[in-house]
Scaffold this motif. Structure first.
Motif, mmCIF file in Angstrom:
data_model
loop_
_atom_site.group_PDB
_atom_site.id
_atom_site.type_symbol
_atom_site.label_atom_id
_atom_site.label_comp_id
_atom_site.label_asym_id
_atom_site.label_seq_id
_atom_site.Cartn_x
_atom_site.Cartn_y
_atom_site.Cartn_z
ATOM 1 N N ARG A 64 -15.285 11.931 30.223
ATOM 2 C CA ARG A 64 -15.776 12.894 29.234
ATOM 3 C C ARG A 64 -14.589 13.761 28.799
ATOM 4 O O ARG A 64 -13.960 14.413 29.633
ATOM 5 C CB ARG A 64 -16.884 13.764 29.825
ATOM 6 N N ARG A 199 -17.123 6.826 22.469
ATOM 7 C CA ARG A 199 -18.488 6.945 21.954
ATOM 8 C C ARG A 199 -19.007 8.356 22.177
ATOM 9 O O ARG A 199 -18.549 9.069 23.072
ATOM 10 C CB ARG A 199 -19.404 5.935 22.655
ATOM 11 N N THR A 201 -21.977 10.695 23.451
ATOM 12 C CA THR A 201 -23.047 10.567 24.436
ATOM 13 C C THR A 201 -23.865 11.852 24.452
ATOM 14 O O THR A 201 -23.581 12.769 25.217
ATOM 15 C CB THR A 201 -22.471 10.304 25.836
ATOM 16 N N GLU A 206 -27.068 9.256 30.129
ATOM 17 C CA GLU A 206 -26.811 7.942 29.538
ATOM 18 C C GLU A 206 -25.811 7.157 30.387
ATOM 19 O O GLU A 206 -24.808 7.700 30.860
ATOM 20 C CB GLU A 206 -26.258 8.141 28.123
ATOM 21 N N VAL A 208 -22.797 4.917 30.847
ATOM 22 C CA VAL A 208 -21.602 4.635 30.045
ATOM 23 C C VAL A 208 -20.696 3.695 30.843
ATOM 24 O O VAL A 208 -20.247 4.050 31.944
ATOM 25 C CB VAL A 208 -20.842 5.925 29.703
#
Length: 528
Positions: A64, A199, A201, A206, A208
């Protein structure tokens, strides 16, 4: 070996030395990439992507990247402007009708430059007892923003970092484009550049592929970082070094958006007083040892990122970690030093003032004109460190003898003056701080209930000066009050990311004014 080969070898060894602390068995890790002339010339990693299963970080590991997302959200808005679907000068309310009338016209460009004055949504929710570890939906975030009836300051007059601004910007992009933000970014930026592992999120639940687990230092080791807030244009991207290297190259090639987009992202504007804002559009301009830099950091529980470019040198450094105790910003600057080693472009770093001078500045300092305060101390390595609203940041020396914050998007330059310490903040504004009194007591008549309509929150202070918080999403506490001067207090707020404090002042009418790092002027009226 040629001189260039030896330079590459020296850079590789320096980067490996920077990664060495992450090689301890059972440690979360870090990955570093260096881009030169549009090519990823070095990419090294150390440590674990997942401690429980002993999975090491590798070239395909994703993380992240939090607020590094902001420049992509700005890019999306600027691409839509080229399409004619919106304009940076559009009023926020034109695209988001539910946004309240706050007594001033706020544009999309104000959002992109952190000059909107809109209070930070994460801090608004924190004042209501909701920590990042707890769940909060996109609707909950938007409701917190839309309850506001006032601003931190007049739009365009000051700089103050606001996640709410970029949350709103992402929402405006979605409504103008007619598709989710993630889909727009994928079609217009990620796919054309080959950023296949990047992407958006929106939900932290979710799954990943290849995502590293985020960790925070804990007693005896590390703990998984908890986070439950919805994520959008302010910080929802997952990415990796290789993909961010492709994005760094776009700043040189303009493959997506052309030179116009690159220039627009890096374009800086003055405040209404004429001082130049360091923050461009999702990017912060700076200087390191005489070298102009531009980039952004990212922070989310268990994840930290530094995306740093030296445009004139055609160098970018990318540092990403899943170790919540690491400092990727400092690592990135050291890697930049290594990449520029031996060149005349890198000026000598000014020395710190003598230790006795730094020790003389240690202590607690308070501003006379409002509720602001900070603590200054020396770390074991002799580096001065300030703690403001609970968040620590190191100070680095400037050539004129001043000390400035190493922490990104935080304007703080400190100088000694006859009456105390002067701090230069955003928009070249200066504030005088004096030493706090040696002792202060909480008043005996402070207990009672206090309510803030803009937060829909009630604080109840008991006879022991412990605070219980009741908000629209949570009940929290007890939180500790600490006196720092007559009628001035700190409210200590525990959190998953960090333990912070709000600066409080009791007003003559008995109400309490609360100020956080990014949400100011909130009034809690006494209810009994």
């Amino acid at each position: 070996m040629t001189a260039r080969d030896l330079d590459a070898l020296a850079l590789e060894r320096r980067v490996e030395a920077l990664l060495a602390p992450f090689g301890t068995p059972g440690s979360p890790g870090c990955t570093i990439g260096v881009v030169r002339d549009g090519a990823l010339v070095l990419h090294r990693s150390a440590g674990l992507a997942n401690i429980e299963h002993g999975v090491p970080i590798n070239a395909t590991t994703t993380f992240r990247i939090a607020s590094v997302t902001k420049q992509f959200t700005c890019a999306a808005a600027l691409l839509l402007a080229e399409d004619g679907a919106l304009s940076p000068e559009d009023d926020v309310a034109a695209l988001i009708p539910e946004f309240p009338d706050l007594g001033a016209r706020i544009t999309l460009d104000h959002l992109m430059r952190n000059t909107s004055g809109i209070r930070d949504m994460l801090e608004l929710l924190r004042f209501g007892g909701l920590d990042l570890a707890m769940p909060c939906s996109e609707a909950g975030l938007l409701a917190a923003i839309c309850r506001q009836r006032s601003l931190n300051f007049a739009p365009g007059s000051r700089f103050l970092y606001s996640n709410a601004a970029f949350f709103l910007l992402g929402l405006a992009v979605e409504r103008a484009a007619g598709v989710p933000l993630g889909a727009f970014l994928e079609k217009r930026i990620f796919a054309p550049l080959g950023m296949t592992r990047t992407r958006l999120t929106p939900r932290t639940t979710e799954v990943v592929p290849g995502l590293a687990t985020g960790y925070l230092p804990a007693a005896g080791g590390y703990a998984r970082a908890a986070h439950g807030f919805a994520l959008g244009g302010e910080g929802g991207l997952v990415s990796c070094v290789e993909d961010l290297a492709l994005w760094a190259r776009n700043y040189e090639t303009g493959r997506v958006g052309g030179p116009a987009l690159v220039a627009a992202l890096q374009h800086r504007m003055p405040f209404t007083n004429g001082a130049l804002n360091l923050y461009a559009r999702g990017l912060e301009a700076g200087e390191h040892r005489g070298v102009a830099t531009i980039g952004h950091g990212g922070l989310w529980p268990g994840y930290k990122t530094a995306f740093l470019r030296a445009p004139a040198e055609r160098i970018a450094v990318i540092v990403i970690t899943n170790h919540g105790g690491a400092d990727p910003g400092a690592i990135a600057l050291q890697a930049l030093d290594a990449a520029l080693a031996g060149t005349p472009r890198l000026a000598p770093e000014p020395p710190l003032p003598p230790r006795h001078a730094l020790e003389a500045m240690a202590g607690r300092w308070i501003a006379e004109d409002d509720t602001a305060s900070f603590d200054l101390a020396l770390r074991p390595d002799g580096v001065p460190e300030v703690r403001s609203h609970g968040m620590p940041f190191a100070l680095a020396p400037l050539a004129d003898g001043a000390l400035t914050a190493r922490r990104g998007v935080f304007c703080f330059t400190l100088r000694q003056v006859a009456d105390g310490l002067e701090v230069e903040e955003d928009a070249e504004r200066r504030r005088l701080y004096r030493r706090a009194p040696d002792s202060a007591e909480l008043p005996g008549d402070l207990s009672g209930r206090y309510a803030c309509a803009e937060l829909d929150v009630e604080w109840e202070i008991d006879a022991a000066h412990q605070v219980t918080v009741r908000g629209p999403h949570a009940v929290a506490g007890p939180w500790r009050l600490e006196a720092i001067a007559p009628e001035r207090f700190r409210l200590h707020i525990p959190g998953a990311l960090a333990d912070t404090w709000a600066e409080l002042r009791r007003r003559p009418d008995g109400s309490i004014e609360a100020n956080g790092a990014r949400a100011r002027g909130l009034i809690f009226a006494r209810r009994g």
